[in-house]
Design a protein around this motif. Structure first.
Motif, PDB file in Angstrom:
ATOM      1  N   HIS A   4       0.854  -0.950  -0.210  1.00  0.00           N
ATOM      2  CA  HIS A   4       0.111   0.011   0.010  1.00  0.00           C
ATOM      3  C   HIS A   4       1.070   1.390   0.079  1.00  0.00           C
ATOM      4  CE1 HIS A   4       0.885  -0.796   4.098  1.00  0.00           C
ATOM      5  NE2 HIS A   4       0.901   0.461   4.546  1.00  0.00           N
ATOM      6  N   ILE A  54      -9.600   9.977  -2.246  1.00  0.00           N
ATOM      7  CA  ILE A  54      -9.453  10.052  -0.565  1.00  0.00           C
ATOM      8  C   ILE A  54      -8.897  11.289   0.090  1.00  0.00           C
ATOM      9  CG2 ILE A  54      -7.123   8.885  -0.760  1.00  0.00           C
ATOM     10  CD1 ILE A  54     -10.015   8.207   1.765  1.00  0.00           C
ATOM     11  N   GLN A 109     -11.521   9.913  10.849  1.00  0.00           N
ATOM     12  CA  GLN A 109     -11.084   8.920  10.078  1.00  0.00           C
ATOM     13  C   GLN A 109     -12.241   8.337   9.195  1.00  0.00           C
ATOM     14  OE1 GLN A 109     -10.284   6.429  13.627  1.00  0.00           O
ATOM     15  NE2 GLN A 109      -8.303   6.544  13.702  1.00  0.00           N
ATOM     16  N   GLN A 142     -12.651   5.436   5.748  1.00  0.00           N
ATOM     17  CA  GLN A 142     -12.375   4.571   4.784  1.00  0.00           C
ATOM     18  C   GLN A 142     -13.183   4.651   3.586  1.00  0.00           C
ATOM     19  OE1 GLN A 142     -11.856   0.241   5.972  1.00  0.00           O
ATOM     20  NE2 GLN A 142     -11.961  -0.151   3.840  1.00  0.00           N
ATOM     21  N   HIS A 162     -13.738   3.488  -0.688  1.00  0.00           N
ATOM     22  CA  HIS A 162     -13.379   2.788  -2.108  1.00  0.00           C
ATOM     23  C   HIS A 162     -13.758   3.865  -3.281  1.00  0.00           C
ATOM     24  CE1 HIS A 162     -13.813  -0.719   0.420  1.00  0.00           C
ATOM     25  NE2 HIS A 162     -14.987  -0.566   0.857  1.00  0.00           N
ATOM     26  N   THR A 203      -8.954   1.025  -2.214  1.00  0.00           N
ATOM     27  CA  THR A 203      -9.542   1.495  -0.966  1.00  0.00           C
ATOM     28  C   THR A 203      -8.356   2.175  -0.284  1.00  0.00           C
ATOM     29  OG1 THR A 203     -10.752  -0.721  -0.654  1.00  0.00           O
ATOM     30  CG2 THR A 203     -10.215   0.373   1.326  1.00  0.00           C
ATOM     31  N   GLY A 204      -9.077   3.336   0.218  1.00  0.00           N
ATOM     32  CA  GLY A 204      -8.139   4.280   0.712  1.00  0.00           C
ATOM     33  C   GLY A 204      -8.927   4.784   2.241  1.00  0.00           C
ATOM     34  N   ALA A 205      -7.956   5.227   3.168  1.00  0.00           N
ATOM     35  CA  ALA A 205      -8.276   5.500   4.512  1.00  0.00           C
ATOM     36  C   ALA A 205      -7.591   6.834   4.727  1.00  0.00           C
ATOM     37  CB  ALA A 205      -8.031   4.300   5.467  1.00  0.00           C
ATOM     38  N   TYR A 206      -7.921   7.453   5.751  1.00  0.00           N
ATOM     39  CA  TYR A 206      -7.282   8.739   6.214  1.00  0.00           C
ATOM     40  C   TYR A 206      -7.501   8.913   7.683  1.00  0.00           C
ATOM     41  CZ  TYR A 206     -11.404  11.609   6.308  1.00  0.00           C
ATOM     42  OH  TYR A 206     -12.667  12.167   6.469  1.00  0.00           O
ATOM     43  N   THR A 207      -6.492   9.608   8.381  1.00  0.00           N
ATOM     44  CA  THR A 207      -6.651   9.861   9.513  1.00  0.00           C
ATOM     45  C   THR A 207      -6.048  11.420   9.935  1.00  0.00           C
ATOM     46  OG1 THR A 207      -6.347   7.543  10.394  1.00  0.00           O
ATOM     47  CG2 THR A 207      -5.930   9.198  12.012  1.00  0.00           C
TER      48      THR A 207
END
Length: 168
Positions: free
Chosen positions: A61, A92, A103, A105, A107, A116-120
């Protein structure tokens, strides 16, 4: 204004100049005048290389750090950081900058590829982003499926050998 963030917030920006040392600027209000306006700001120029080291490992990733305007602070491709590259074209990143959620997630597609991405978000007005393609995510499931077919075939083979051995 360079440091026009929310009152009392720390501002972090990639301030690398092409051909110069990789730097980021850290700034925050220090004092206010009698009218409540910020009168003094602390600004520090810090080398990006220490921060960059944590994000430089290539993995399945991609992990990177952006400022509040979507510009890179750290990325596995250091050349993108040194150019102060923007990641605003990535869905994202757009979601992270537009949302109040800390936070999420998500697609999304880039061209023909699915991700698929996620952020914080952090208290320092920077956001960590992680992105992986569906191909990479699904490879683990495919590997488990292949392994289970192999094991099932071995078990059936052993069972058949045992059943034909009993008939003799």
């Amino acid at each position: 204004a360079l440091f026009a963030g929310k009152e009392g917030y720390i501002e972090i920006r990639n301030s690398t100049i092409e051909g110069g040392a990789p730097l980021f600027t850290l700034g925050f209000p220090l004092a206010k005048d009698e009218f409540g306006n910020v009168s003094h700001v602390v600004i520090a120029e810090l080398r990006l290389d220490r921060l960059q080291k944590a994000f430089s490992v290539m993995r399945e990733h991609t992990l990177y750090l952006i400022d509040r305007e979507g510009r890179l602070l750290a990325h596995p491709d250091e050349a993108k950081v040194l150019k102060g590259g923007s990641m605003l074209e990535i869905p994202i990143v757009q979601a992270a900058l537009a949302s109040d959620f800390m936070q999420v997630q998500l697609h999304f597609k880039l061209g023909q590829k699915s991700f698929t991405g996620a952020y914080t978000k952090t208290a320092l007005n920077v956001t960590t982003i992680a992105v992986a393609s569906y191909e990479v995510i699904l490879e683990a499931a495919r590997s488990v499926r292949r392994e289970s077919f192999f094991i099932a075939g071995r078990i059936l083979s052993i069972a058949r050998q045992n059943s034909t051995g009993d008939e003799e």
